[in-house]
Motif scaffolding. Structure first.
Motif, short mmCIF file in Angstrom:
data_model
loop_
_atom_site.label_atom_id
_atom_site.label_comp_id
_atom_site.label_asym_id
_atom_site.label_seq_id
_atom_site.Cartn_x
_atom_site.Cartn_y
_atom_site.Cartn_z
N ARG A 1 41.00 24.11 40.71
CA ARG A 1 40.53 24.48 42.05
C ARG A 1 41.23 23.61 43.09
N ILE B 1 42.85 33.91 41.09
CA ILE B 1 42.64 34.88 40.01
C ILE B 1 43.71 34.65 38.93
N HIS C 1 44.70 36.29 36.46
CA HIS C 1 45.17 37.49 35.74
C HIS C 1 45.76 38.49 36.73
N VAL D 1 46.31 41.65 39.00
CA VAL D 1 45.34 42.51 39.70
C VAL D 1 45.91 43.93 39.86
N LEU E 1 43.77 47.06 39.97
CA LEU E 1 42.40 46.65 40.33
C LEU E 1 42.21 46.65 41.85
N ALA F 1 36.64 47.31 40.71
CA ALA F 1 36.82 47.04 39.28
C ALA F 1 36.42 45.61 38.93
N CYS G 1 33.67 43.51 35.44
CA CYS G 1 33.79 42.41 34.48
C CYS G 1 33.09 41.14 34.95
N VAL H 1 32.60 40.27 28.23
CA VAL H 1 34.06 40.42 28.34
C VAL H 1 34.76 39.07 28.48
N ALA I 1 34.41 36.80 30.86
CA ALA I 1 34.76 36.44 32.24
C ALA I 1 33.68 35.51 32.83
N GLN J 1 36.96 22.85 37.66
CA GLN J 1 37.06 24.16 37.00
C GLN J 1 35.85 25.04 37.26
#
Ligand code: HEC
Ligand code: HEC
Length: 180
Positions: free
Chosen positions: A67, A76, A78, A80, A83, A92, A96, A105, A107, A167
């Protein structure tokens, strides 16, 4: 006697002021250098920002950035693609990250700060969890991780009161701190 003492003090004050101004003038940034593009502001040609490579890995496999500071919105980790854009009735991310599905999932659930307030105000009865409308457009605050070295050297160093906060969000527990 009194007067001359005053005069001496005034002239000392004036020279200090003068030195201060002289220093400020020496350190002044020219008009051309103002701005973040590292190019003269008088030329419009080389102004395109450098190309940025966004993260391509699907949810769950990317490495998370720490952070930026305590309770900063995490980036993020992952892709996008597919999404966004987030539209009314089409989000979307919620599929999750809502607390009732997130665990299944793998997340992180959205934190309590993102849940609509009526959940807490209506007699504490268990109701359907709803996203706070002010948090619906996730990418307003959460940016996808990218390989983007800062254009200007950043000397900011975050301090985390709790090492876990590097985190993890702690805002819900902390946001009333200092209030009576
Ligand atoms: C297919 C499921 C899925 C979808 C859809 C999805 N995510 Fe994620 N997301 C994950 C997983 C899995 C992780 C990695 C584990 C974790 O840290 O939450 C993750 C991580 C994150 C994190 C980092 C959390 C942290 O604690 O550092 C953020 C922020 C995030 N996602 C935001 C979004 C946003 C915004 C969207 C919509 C544009 C979205 N996600 C869509 C599954 C998903
Ligand atoms: C107005 C800005 C804003 C919006 C919009 C927003 N977030 Fe956040 N988000 C934050 C901030 C700030 C934090 C860290 C502090 C906190 O918990 O509120 C955070 C934290 C998170 C975390 C980490 C939680 C943890 O326990 O560490 C996840 C996951 C997350 N947000 C997902 C989302 C998703 C998904 C959306 C869209 C449905 C969304 N956020 C919309 C600002 C925002």
């Amino acid at each position: 006697m009194k007067l001359s003492k005053g005069l001496v003090l005034a002239s000392v004050g004036a020279s200090v002021l003068f030195l201060g101004v002289a220093q400020a003038v020496k350190e002044a940034i020219s008009e051309e250098e103002l701005g973040y593009r590292n190019q003269t502001l008088y030329d419009e040609k080389p102004v395109a920002p450098p190309k940025v490579e966004f993260i391509k890995t699907p949810p769950g496999s990317g490495k998370k950035f720490a952070r930026a500071y305590e309770n900063a919105p995490p980036q993020i980790p992952h892709s996008v693609e597919g999404l966004i854009p987030i539209k009314p009735g089409q989000n979307a991310c919620l599929g999750c990250h809502m607390p009732d599905v997130a665990k299944s999932v793998g997340a992180t659930p959205i934190p309590k700060t993102h849940i609509a307030l009526d959940l807490f105000t209506k007699g504490g009865k268990k109701k359907e969890l709803k996203i706070d409308p002010a948090r619906y457009q996730c990418v307003m605050c959460h940016a996808a991780q990218a390989d983007a070295p800062p254009l200007v050297k950043n000397v900011f160093k975050p301090e985390f009161r709790d090492p876990q906060a590097k985190q993890k969000s702690t805002l819900f527990e902390r946001w009333k701190e200092g209030l009576p």
